[in-house]
Write a protein that holds these residues in place. Structure first.
Motif, PDB file in Angstrom:
ATOM      1  N   ILE A  12       0.901  -1.255  -0.016  1.00 11.36           N
ATOM      2  CA  ILE A  12      -0.095  -0.073   0.138  1.00 11.36           C
ATOM      3  C   ILE A  12       0.792   1.279   0.018  1.00 11.36           C
ATOM      4  O   ILE A  12       0.577   2.242  -0.696  1.00 11.36           O
ATOM      5  CB  ILE A  12      -0.906   0.068   1.291  1.00 11.36           C
ATOM      6  CG1 ILE A  12      -2.092  -0.954   1.151  1.00 11.36           C
ATOM      7  CG2 ILE A  12      -1.602   1.193   1.551  1.00 11.36           C
ATOM      8  CD1 ILE A  12      -2.850  -1.376   2.221  1.00 11.36           C
ATOM      9  N   ASN A  15       2.559   2.160  -3.343  1.00 13.18           N
ATOM     10  CA  ASN A  15       1.464   2.374  -4.590  1.00 13.18           C
ATOM     11  C   ASN A  15       1.341   3.776  -4.916  1.00 13.18           C
ATOM     12  O   ASN A  15       1.173   4.636  -4.077  1.00 13.18           O
ATOM     13  CB  ASN A  15       0.194   1.747  -4.057  1.00 13.18           C
ATOM     14  CG  ASN A  15      -0.974   1.564  -5.176  1.00 13.18           C
ATOM     15  OD1 ASN A  15      -0.774   2.316  -5.981  1.00 13.18           O
ATOM     16  ND2 ASN A  15      -1.900   0.505  -5.032  1.00 13.18           N
ATOM     17  N   LYS A  17      -0.925   5.139  -6.420  1.00 13.60           N
ATOM     18  CA  LYS A  17      -2.235   5.501  -6.198  1.00 13.60           C
ATOM     19  C   LYS A  17      -2.364   6.205  -4.797  1.00 13.60           C
ATOM     20  O   LYS A  17      -3.200   7.095  -4.297  1.00 13.60           O
ATOM     21  CB  LYS A  17      -3.352   4.565  -6.464  1.00 13.60           C
ATOM     22  CG  LYS A  17      -3.516   4.247  -7.933  1.00 13.60           C
ATOM     23  CD  LYS A  17      -4.738   3.152  -8.203  1.00 13.60           C
ATOM     24  CE  LYS A  17      -4.971   3.120  -9.446  1.00 13.60           C
ATOM     25  NZ  LYS A  17      -5.856   1.787  -9.732  1.00 13.60           N
ATOM     26  N   TYR A  18      -1.698   5.419  -4.079  1.00  7.49           N
ATOM     27  CA  TYR A  18      -1.804   5.795  -2.245  1.00  7.49           C
ATOM     28  C   TYR A  18      -0.937   7.087  -2.059  1.00  7.49           C
ATOM     29  O   TYR A  18      -1.419   8.043  -1.469  1.00  7.49           O
ATOM     30  CB  TYR A  18      -1.294   4.987  -1.459  1.00  7.49           C
ATOM     31  CG  TYR A  18      -1.144   4.895   0.016  1.00  7.49           C
ATOM     32  CD1 TYR A  18      -2.259   5.095   0.737  1.00  7.49           C
ATOM     33  CD2 TYR A  18       0.229   5.203   0.495  1.00  7.49           C
ATOM     34  CE1 TYR A  18      -2.203   5.641   2.030  1.00  7.49           C
ATOM     35  CE2 TYR A  18       0.280   5.804   1.818  1.00  7.49           C
ATOM     36  CZ  TYR A  18      -0.888   5.852   2.579  1.00  7.49           C
ATOM     37  OH  TYR A  18      -0.704   6.028   3.929  1.00  7.49           O
ATOM     38  N   ARG A  22      -2.883  10.337  -0.787  1.00 12.28           N
ATOM     39  CA  ARG A  22      -2.216  11.124   0.320  1.00 12.28           C
ATOM     40  C   ARG A  22      -2.111  12.563   0.059  1.00 12.28           C
ATOM     41  O   ARG A  22      -2.372  13.524   0.779  1.00 12.28           O
ATOM     42  CB  ARG A  22      -1.155  10.554   0.944  1.00 12.28           C
ATOM     43  CG  ARG A  22      -1.255   9.390   1.861  1.00 12.28           C
ATOM     44  CD  ARG A  22       0.027   8.954   2.392  1.00 12.28           C
ATOM     45  NE  ARG A  22       0.746  10.038   3.149  1.00 12.28           N
ATOM     46  CZ  ARG A  22       1.999   9.976   3.649  1.00 12.28           C
ATOM     47  NH1 ARG A  22       2.625   8.938   3.218  1.00 12.28           N
ATOM     48  NH2 ARG A  22       2.394  11.201   4.155  1.00 12.28           N
ATOM     49  N   THR A  97      -9.402   4.675  -2.378  1.00 15.78           N
ATOM     50  CA  THR A  97      -8.930   3.875  -1.156  1.00 15.78           C
ATOM     51  C   THR A  97      -9.618   2.432  -1.692  1.00 15.78           C
ATOM     52  O   THR A  97      -8.715   1.374  -1.375  1.00 15.78           O
ATOM     53  CB  THR A  97      -9.571   4.168  -0.005  1.00 15.78           C
ATOM     54  OG1 THR A  97      -9.365   5.413   0.394  1.00 15.78           O
ATOM     55  CG2 THR A  97      -9.405   3.307   1.432  1.00 15.78           C
ATOM     56  N   ILE A 100      -6.905   0.929  -4.072  1.00 15.17           N
ATOM     57  CA  ILE A 100      -5.581   0.672  -3.418  1.00 15.17           C
ATOM     58  C   ILE A 100      -5.704  -0.585  -2.627  1.00 15.17           C
ATOM     59  O   ILE A 100      -4.666  -1.419  -2.651  1.00 15.17           O
ATOM     60  CB  ILE A 100      -5.330   1.716  -2.521  1.00 15.17           C
ATOM     61  CG1 ILE A 100      -4.838   2.981  -3.365  1.00 15.17           C
ATOM     62  CG2 ILE A 100      -4.246   1.516  -1.753  1.00 15.17           C
ATOM     63  CD1 ILE A 100      -4.709   4.228  -2.542  1.00 15.17           C
TER      64      ILE A 100
END
Length: 105
Positions: A12, A15, A17-18, A22, A97, A100
């Protein structure tokens, strides 16, 4: 097994995308915080430095002063920016989310 030893946490955290989630969420949160603080402290500044303006009567009856609609506007503004954040979180952040979490499985 600690959270840091969990391989899903590592997947995670790495990643892209994470990282985007954020970054976007933090930027939006800080922007809305700054806007809200400016509005709130602007009103407090008016109370401290220009009481005469806030005490100016509105209308012929002279029952309400300028300060009342400004304070109500500040309350409505608070509700609106909270709604804006929640709507954006529900539409964009929650979907990201879920993606992910699916990719981390």
């Amino acid at each position: 097994m600690t959270a840091s030893a969990d391989p899903r946490v590592e997947r995670i955290a790495s990643n892209p995308k994470y990282q985007r989630l954020r970054s976007t969420r933090n930027k939006l949160g800080w922007t809305l915080t700054i806007v809200m603080l400016l509005a709130y402290y602007g009103y407090i500044g008016l109370i401290a430095f220009d009481k005469a303006f806030l005490a100016t009567p509105i209308g012929a009856g002279k029952i309400t002063t300028v300060g009342i609609p400004i304070a109500l506007g500040l309350m409505v503004f608070t509700i609106l920016i909270t709604g804006f954040y929640v709507r954006r979180a529900n539409r964009e952040f929650d979907k990201l989310t879920e993606q992910i979490m699916e990719e981390a499985q």
